[in-house]
Design a protein around this motif. Sequence first.
Motif, PDB file in Angstrom:
ATOM      1  N   LYS A   1       0.783  -1.235   0.123  1.00 43.64           N
ATOM      2  CA  LYS A   1       0.106  -0.191   0.084  1.00 43.64           C
ATOM      3  C   LYS A   1       0.837   1.364   0.102  1.00 43.64           C
TER       4      LYS A   1
ATOM      5  N   ILE B   1       1.783   1.611  -3.457  1.00 41.30           N
ATOM      6  CA  ILE B   1       0.788   2.364  -4.422  1.00 41.30           C
ATOM      7  C   ILE B   1       0.695   3.706  -4.064  1.00 41.30           C
TER       8      ILE B   1
ATOM      9  N   ASN C   1       0.592   5.183  -8.003  1.00 38.75           N
ATOM     10  CA  ASN C   1      -0.860   4.538  -7.954  1.00 38.75           C
ATOM     11  C   ASN C   1      -1.031   4.110  -9.562  1.00 38.75           C
TER      12      ASN C   1
ATOM     13  N   LYS D   1       0.133  -1.334 -12.236  1.00 36.44           N
ATOM     14  CA  LYS D   1      -0.668  -2.430 -12.221  1.00 36.44           C
ATOM     15  C   LYS D   1      -0.189  -3.715 -11.578  1.00 36.44           C
TER      16      LYS D   1
ATOM     17  N   TYR E   1      -1.038  -3.263  -7.706  1.00 35.89           N
ATOM     18  CA  TYR E   1      -2.565  -3.767  -7.526  1.00 35.89           C
ATOM     19  C   TYR E   1      -2.652  -5.179  -7.739  1.00 35.89           C
TER      20      TYR E   1
ATOM     21  N   LEU F   1      -1.176  -6.883  -4.644  1.00 31.70           N
ATOM     22  CA  LEU F   1      -2.136  -6.728  -3.352  1.00 31.70           C
ATOM     23  C   LEU F   1      -3.387  -7.481  -3.691  1.00 31.70           C
ATOM     24  N   ALA F   2      -3.728  -7.515  -4.868  1.00 33.36           N
ATOM     25  CA  ALA F   2      -4.863  -8.508  -5.092  1.00 33.36           C
ATOM     26  C   ALA F   2      -4.392  -9.995  -4.665  1.00 33.36           C
TER      27      ALA F   2
ATOM     28  N   GLU G   1     -11.952  -7.386  -1.769  1.00 32.93           N
ATOM     29  CA  GLU G   1     -10.680  -6.507  -1.869  1.00 32.93           C
ATOM     30  C   GLU G   1      -9.836  -6.933  -2.853  1.00 32.93           C
TER      31      GLU G   1
ATOM     32  N   LYS H   1     -11.418  -5.767  -6.031  1.00 37.62           N
ATOM     33  CA  LYS H   1     -11.278  -4.291  -6.124  1.00 37.62           C
ATOM     34  C   LYS H   1      -9.840  -3.875  -6.584  1.00 37.62           C
ATOM     35  N   ASN H   2      -8.906  -4.712  -6.200  1.00 34.06           N
ATOM     36  CA  ASN H   2      -7.544  -4.336  -6.694  1.00 34.06           C
ATOM     37  C   ASN H   2      -7.224  -4.844  -8.055  1.00 34.06           C
TER      38      ASN H   2
ATOM     39  N   LYS I   1      -8.724  -2.257 -10.421  1.00 39.24           N
ATOM     40  CA  LYS I   1      -7.573  -1.057 -10.300  1.00 39.24           C
ATOM     41  C   LYS I   1      -6.530  -1.657 -11.355  1.00 39.24           C
ATOM     42  N   SER I   2      -6.296  -2.790 -11.399  1.00 38.97           N
ATOM     43  CA  SER I   2      -5.068  -3.415 -12.287  1.00 38.97           C
ATOM     44  C   SER I   2      -5.521  -3.293 -13.764  1.00 38.97           C
TER      45      SER I   2
END
Length: 184
Positions: free
Chosen positions: A110, A113, A117, A120, A123, A126-127, A138, A141-142, A145-146
């Motif tokens: 995080k 990021i 941000n 890719k 994210y 994190l995913a 969660e 969501k990540n 974003k990617s």
Amino acid sequence: MMTDIDNEAERLLKDLKAKSLFRSGIECFNKGEYEEAINKFEEIIKIKSDYLEAYYYCGISLCQFEKYKEAIDKFESAININDKYFDAYFRASVAYIQIKDHENAIYKIKKAIEINNRSKEAYLHLASIFMELKLYKEAIKNLDKSIEIDEDFAPAYHNMTVLFWEQGDYKSAIKKSGSTRFDR
């Protein structure tokens, strides 16, 4: 008694030696000679304790031997020198995953990021952590974003497909598996 000129000359000599060792360490690193690379990077750190890249590459090299806690220490040292060093946060997160410290892994990625941000890969990483923890909302969501950053990022679609499949949502899994456009 050392003069200002002597001090400057000594500093320049240390810088030159550190740079020479770094080139040599990178050569070893690129050849896969990680033990020798570690030795070079450690020698640099003794000469010049603020040599950011020496800590970073030493950490990566230590990971090759699964010395993750030592690697984390090196990444943390790099972060202490430059708290905006995206790659050090990212690599620290990866190392924390290897020792099953998910809390610190999430914290570090995080922070990465926050610095960039538009990564890719960050994210996606994190995913992946959230998937491992079965925190699917969660993770989705990540992954989204990617994909928002790169709509053709196949690893994100792959993970999304796996995630839906693991939840028994086969229709969504099949839909996501055909979402990338490889014909470009």
